[in-house]
Design a protein around this motif. Structure first.
Motif, short mmCIF file in Angstrom:
data_model
loop_
_atom_site.label_atom_id
_atom_site.label_comp_id
_atom_site.label_asym_id
_atom_site.label_seq_id
_atom_site.Cartn_x
_atom_site.Cartn_y
_atom_site.Cartn_z
N UNK A 48 -4.02 79.89 26.55
CA UNK A 48 -4.14 81.26 26.04
C UNK A 48 -5.48 81.87 26.40
N UNK A 49 -6.53 81.05 26.39
CA UNK A 49 -7.85 81.57 26.70
C UNK A 49 -7.98 82.09 28.12
N UNK A 50 -7.09 81.68 29.01
CA UNK A 50 -7.16 82.12 30.40
C UNK A 50 -6.13 83.16 30.78
N UNK A 51 -5.38 83.69 29.81
CA UNK A 51 -4.35 84.69 30.13
C UNK A 51 -4.95 86.05 30.47
N UNK B 64 -4.95 84.64 21.03
CA UNK B 64 -5.51 83.30 21.13
C UNK B 64 -6.18 82.88 19.81
N UNK B 65 -6.96 83.78 19.24
CA UNK B 65 -7.66 83.44 17.99
C UNK B 65 -6.68 83.24 16.85
N UNK B 66 -5.64 84.04 16.80
CA UNK B 66 -4.65 83.90 15.74
C UNK B 66 -3.93 82.57 15.81
N UNK B 67 -3.59 82.11 17.02
CA UNK B 67 -2.93 80.82 17.16
C UNK B 67 -3.86 79.69 16.75
N UNK B 68 -5.12 79.74 17.18
CA UNK B 68 -6.07 78.68 16.83
C UNK B 68 -6.26 78.61 15.32
N UNK B 69 -6.39 79.75 14.67
CA UNK B 69 -6.54 79.75 13.21
C UNK B 69 -5.33 79.11 12.54
N UNK B 70 -4.14 79.45 13.04
CA UNK B 70 -2.91 78.96 12.40
C UNK B 70 -2.78 77.45 12.51
N UNK B 71 -2.96 76.90 13.70
CA UNK B 71 -2.72 75.46 13.83
C UNK B 71 -3.83 74.65 13.18
N UNK B 72 -5.05 75.16 13.24
CA UNK B 72 -6.14 74.43 12.58
C UNK B 72 -6.00 74.47 11.06
N UNK B 73 -5.49 75.58 10.52
CA UNK B 73 -5.25 75.64 9.09
C UNK B 73 -4.20 74.62 8.67
N UNK B 74 -3.16 74.47 9.48
CA UNK B 74 -2.15 73.44 9.20
C UNK B 74 -2.75 72.05 9.26
#
Length: 236
Positions: free
Chosen positions: A19-22, A103-113
């Protein structure tokens, strides 16, 4: 549980790198999950990756009713449920306008899980949004499957080689083959895990074939049906 957490972290971390490279225009590409674009599918994956946070905050059900294989059933893909899933992802996608936000939203979501799961006993019970009562271990298994399989869809949409990680591939392959007798002489993906004789599939091909991402030939269908694979449902 440690193996599942590692697979979840590996697969989510790999997707986060992608995602960081899209480019911004990548978000509007069509996907193999119509009518979703890449933006819509990523919203769906982000929501799924973060779902355990609220589930673990809710009261636990009294007993488990389904396992990970049972979770992927046809009842979740009726026209009404499918329509709600599609519309929800599209609404959520429009709330994240660009690549940095996605990208930031996905990282927050999986790290919160991952943080919510830490310290929880494997036998902790949770209830899904569909009403299924499951152990935490089994539901986390479904999260690995979702991120891994939709990662294949995203790779196809972006025109990139699949980035399925070995740890996630092993979790999905184990789910697909775990309920079947191991035929003698089959090709193994790892100790204790056997693919039916004569197929010659690696773990990536197994995941693609068994989830409908690649078509089965008549010969493959006959070989797979014989030992009784667990076919997972990912659409109506």
């Amino acid at each position: 549980m440690d193996t599942l957490r590692a697979a979840f972290r590996d697969e989510c971390g790999r997707l986060a790198q992608v995602l960081g490279g899209l480019a911004e225009e990548d978000l509007d590409r069509p996907t193999p999950c119509p009518p979703w674009t890449v933006r819509d599918l990523l919203a769906h994956v982000r929501t799924g990756a973060g779902r355990l946070v609220d589930m673990l905050a809710a009261p636990a059900p009294e007993r488990a009713e389904v396992d990970a294989a049972g979770y992927f059933g046809a009842a979740k893909f009726t026209p009404e449920v499918d329509r709600d899933r599609i519309d929800a992802a599209r609404r959520e996608a429009h709330a994240l306008p660009g690549v940095p936000q996605v990208a930031a939203g996905f990282v927050r979501a999986w790290r919160a899980t991952d943080a919510a799961v830490a310290g929880q006993p494997p036998e902790r019970l949770v209830r899904t949004r569909h009403g299924d009562a499951m152990t935490l271990t089994e539901f986390l298994r479904t999260r690995v499957v979702e991120v891994a399989v939709h990662g294949l869809d995203l790779a196809d949409a972006l025109g990139r080689p699949p980035w399925l990680t070995p740890t996630a591939a092993a979790v999905v392959a184990d789910l697909l083959t775990g309920g079947s007798p191991a035929p003698s002489g089959g090709a193994t993906t790892r100790p204790g895990q056997t693919i039916p004789d004569g197929l010659g599939w690696d773990a990536l091909t197994l995941v693609r074939k068994a989830t409908g991402r690649s078509a089965l030939t008549d010969r493959e269908r006959a070989l797979v049906d014989r030992p009784g694979f667990r076919w997972l449902s990912f659409g109506g």
